[in-house]
Design a protein around this motif. Structure first.
Motif, PDB file in Angstrom:
ATOM      1  N   LEU A  23     -29.286 -52.841 -44.281  1.00 51.54           N
ATOM      2  CA  LEU A  23     -27.997 -53.499 -44.048  1.00 51.54           C
ATOM      3  C   LEU A  23     -27.401 -54.008 -45.361  1.00 51.54           C
ATOM      4  N   ARG A  24     -26.101 -53.731 -45.533  1.00 52.20           N
ATOM      5  CA  ARG A  24     -25.405 -54.181 -46.735  1.00 52.20           C
ATOM      6  C   ARG A  24     -24.069 -54.806 -46.348  1.00 52.20           C
ATOM      7  N   LEU A  25     -23.698 -55.800 -47.111  1.00 53.38           N
ATOM      8  CA  LEU A  25     -22.420 -56.482 -46.918  1.00 53.38           C
ATOM      9  C   LEU A  25     -21.962 -57.031 -48.250  1.00 53.38           C
ATOM     10  N   ASP A  26     -20.694 -56.820 -48.563  1.00 55.42           N
ATOM     11  CA  ASP A  26     -20.094 -57.430 -49.746  1.00 55.42           C
ATOM     12  C   ASP A  26     -19.339 -58.691 -49.331  1.00 55.42           C
ATOM     13  N   ALA A  27     -19.211 -59.623 -50.240  1.00 52.55           N
ATOM     14  CA  ALA A  27     -18.408 -60.814 -49.969  1.00 52.55           C
ATOM     15  C   ALA A  27     -16.965 -60.396 -49.696  1.00 52.55           C
ATOM     16  N   VAL A  28     -16.373 -60.982 -48.660  1.00 54.27           N
ATOM     17  CA  VAL A  28     -15.012 -60.618 -48.256  1.00 54.27           C
ATOM     18  C   VAL A  28     -14.209 -61.880 -47.957  1.00 54.27           C
ATOM     19  N   ARG A  29     -12.906 -61.705 -47.905  1.00 53.37           N
ATOM     20  CA  ARG A  29     -12.036 -62.713 -47.303  1.00 53.37           C
ATOM     21  C   ARG A  29     -11.530 -62.123 -46.000  1.00 53.37           C
ATOM     22  N   HIS A  30     -11.776 -62.835 -44.911  1.00 49.82           N
ATOM     23  CA  HIS A  30     -11.351 -62.363 -43.593  1.00 49.82           C
ATOM     24  C   HIS A  30     -10.839 -63.566 -42.814  1.00 49.82           C
ATOM     25  N   THR A  31      -9.565 -63.557 -42.501  1.00 47.59           N
ATOM     26  CA  THR A  31      -8.944 -64.735 -41.893  1.00 47.59           C
ATOM     27  C   THR A  31      -9.003 -64.734 -40.368  1.00 47.59           C
ATOM     28  N   GLY A  32      -9.472 -63.637 -39.764  1.00 46.39           N
ATOM     29  CA  GLY A  32      -9.497 -63.572 -38.309  1.00 46.39           C
ATOM     30  C   GLY A  32     -10.843 -63.892 -37.688  1.00 46.39           C
ATOM     31  N   LEU A  33     -11.927 -63.664 -38.422  1.00 46.88           N
ATOM     32  CA  LEU A  33     -13.273 -63.740 -37.861  1.00 46.88           C
ATOM     33  C   LEU A  33     -13.618 -65.165 -37.421  1.00 46.88           C
ATOM     34  N   ARG A  34     -14.029 -65.277 -36.151  1.00 45.92           N
ATOM     35  CA  ARG A  34     -14.400 -66.577 -35.595  1.00 45.92           C
ATOM     36  C   ARG A  34     -15.887 -66.684 -35.272  1.00 45.92           C
ATOM     37  N   GLU A  35     -16.519 -65.537 -35.073  1.00 44.98           N
ATOM     38  CA  GLU A  35     -17.949 -65.541 -34.733  1.00 44.98           C
ATOM     39  C   GLU A  35     -18.641 -64.395 -35.454  1.00 44.98           C
ATOM     40  N   LEU A  36     -19.705 -64.721 -36.188  1.00 42.27           N
ATOM     41  CA  LEU A  36     -20.473 -63.738 -36.934  1.00 42.27           C
ATOM     42  C   LEU A  36     -21.942 -63.970 -36.634  1.00 42.27           C
ATOM     43  N   ARG A  37     -22.615 -62.899 -36.191  1.00 42.35           N
ATOM     44  CA  ARG A  37     -23.994 -63.040 -35.720  1.00 42.35           C
ATOM     45  C   ARG A  37     -24.837 -61.882 -36.250  1.00 42.35           C
ATOM     46  N   PHE A  38     -25.919 -62.221 -36.929  1.00 43.95           N
ATOM     47  CA  PHE A  38     -26.885 -61.231 -37.390  1.00 43.95           C
ATOM     48  C   PHE A  38     -28.221 -61.496 -36.696  1.00 43.95           C
ATOM     49  N   GLU A  39     -28.631 -60.572 -35.843  1.00 47.13           N
ATOM     50  CA  GLU A  39     -29.913 -60.654 -35.162  1.00 47.13           C
ATOM     51  C   GLU A  39     -30.894 -59.752 -35.900  1.00 47.13           C
ATOM     52  N   SER A  40     -31.981 -60.321 -36.397  1.00 44.91           N
ATOM     53  CA  SER A  40     -32.867 -59.529 -37.234  1.00 44.91           C
ATOM     54  C   SER A  40     -34.279 -60.075 -37.217  1.00 44.91           C
ATOM     55  N   GLY A  41     -35.247 -59.157 -37.345  1.00 48.89           N
ATOM     56  CA  GLY A  41     -36.624 -59.557 -37.572  1.00 48.89           C
ATOM     57  C   GLY A  41     -36.889 -59.799 -39.041  1.00 48.89           C
ATOM     58  N   GLY A  42     -35.928 -59.380 -39.895  1.00 46.92           N
ATOM     59  CA  GLY A  42     -36.054 -59.568 -41.336  1.00 46.92           C
ATOM     60  C   GLY A  42     -34.717 -59.337 -41.999  1.00 46.92           C
ATOM     61  N   LEU A  43     -33.971 -60.409 -42.253  1.00 53.58           N
ATOM     62  CA  LEU A  43     -32.614 -60.296 -42.784  1.00 53.58           C
ATOM     63  C   LEU A  43     -32.637 -60.285 -44.314  1.00 53.58           C
ATOM     64  N   PRO A  44     -32.019 -59.283 -44.953  1.00 53.50           N
ATOM     65  CA  PRO A  44     -32.011 -59.245 -46.419  1.00 53.50           C
ATOM     66  C   PRO A  44     -31.276 -60.446 -47.014  1.00 53.50           C
ATOM     67  N   GLY A  45     -31.840 -60.999 -48.078  1.00 53.92           N
ATOM     68  CA  GLY A  45     -31.202 -62.127 -48.741  1.00 53.92           C
ATOM     69  C   GLY A  45     -29.834 -61.784 -49.275  1.00 53.92           C
TER      70      GLY A  45
END
Length: 310
Positions: A137-159
């Motif tokens: 899983l990869r994610l870059d830092a973003v600006r997002h003005t609409g997002l109200r709920e963010l959920r990552f379900e994981s047995g091992g979440l990358p730092g």
């Protein structure tokens, strides 16, 4: 272990899409589930399914999408490009759940992802994003003005994902769930990775924070004890992890928590005395101290496990 698919998502009942199906009277009143039947399916099968849904379901009726099995999910990244490419038509889409698979289909730590950043760029009005699994899983830092709920379900979440969340500008986000997991299943998240989230600088609307399923639960609790973001929270969730009396004492020795509506600690390694202490210390706060665990022993060593791992 996750044993059942979601039956509702974003306040809507989940309905699997099948090509040629009779649509419900109000096709916007469901969350559409996209899933191939064979876990060894070729990539074209999900692509064909998405294409058929784009053709058959009125685009304005697609408010929520749940992606299940996409084929070889244990080694092939979930093809978010299929959802990204639909953005010009699915302008009403407000909620996405990636990888709603149960353990029988694929263990959570085996679920394979790639870069999900393009999804947020394609849907600036997206309000809810859930992601299950952390491998690749990869994610870059973003600006997002609409997002109200963010959920990552994981047995091992990358730092790196946790750092990206903390470095993102999410002014409307009200709920953030991070299942950190265990090192043996890919978690390399440290307390330093969490600190930008705990600062709360870019999360002014945050009211519910879960730092859950953590192998480092005691260290997380100690960091939360002095975290500025706590003052704005209504719900603090430190559940599903390996919290012990030491971590709880550090938490209670920090800033006041009596403003909280709820403190979720379920699945923990607290003594009965500690459970009673937290309830006494936080009158008026709903404290969930259910599901106490007992450490296991092997070769003279004691082991504590998170609720969700493999």
């Amino acid at each position: 272990m996750i044993n059942s698919h979601v039956s509702s998502f974003a306040g809507l009942p989940v309905l699997p899409f099948t090509p040629g199906m009779t649509l419900p009277e109000d096709p916007s009143a469901v969350a559409w589930r996209l899933e191939v039947e064979d876990f060894d399916a070729e990539p074209e099968e999900l692509a064909d399914l998405v294409r058929a849904m784009r053709d058959e379901v009125p685009p304005g009726a697609v408010r929520a999408v749940v992606v299940g099995e996409w084929g070889q999910s244990y080694e092939r990244p979930l093809p978010v490009d299929l959802i990204v490419d639909a953005a010009p038509r699915w302008t009403a889409l407000r909620a996405i759940f990636l990888a709603d698979l149960v353990s029988e289909q694929c263990e959570i730590s085996w679920l394979t992802h790639g870069d999900i950043t393009p999804l947020l760029a394609a849907y600036p009005a997206l309000e809810t994003l859930w992601v299950r699994g952390g491998q690749g899983l990869r994610l870059d830092a973003v600006r997002h003005t609409g997002l109200r709920e963010l959920r990552f379900e994981s047995g091992g979440l990358p730092g790196a994902v946790v750092r990206a969340v903390g470095d993102s500008d999410l002014p409307a986000l009200r709920r953030l769930d991070l299942w950190l997991g265990r090192t043996e299943y890919g978690c390399d998240t440290t307390v330093d990775d969490i600190k930008p989230v705990l600062a709360g600088t870019t999360l002014p609307a945050l009211r519910r924070l879960a730092l859950a399923n953590a192998e480092i639960a005691d260290l997380v609790a100690a960091a939360v004890a002095t975290a500025p973001v706590v003052r704005q929270l209504e719900v603090l969730d430190l559940s599903m992890g390996t919290l012990t009396d030491e971590g709880l004492e550090a938490l209670l020795a920090g800033q006041p928590l009596t403003h909280l509506k709820e403190l979720d600690l379920h699945h923990h390694y607290l003594t009965e005395q500690a459970r009673q202490r937290v309830e006494t210390a936080l009158p008026g706060v709903r404290v969930d101290g259910s599901d106490p665990q007992t450490p296991g022993e092997f070769s003279g060593r004691r082991y504590r496990f998170t609720a969700v791992g493999e």
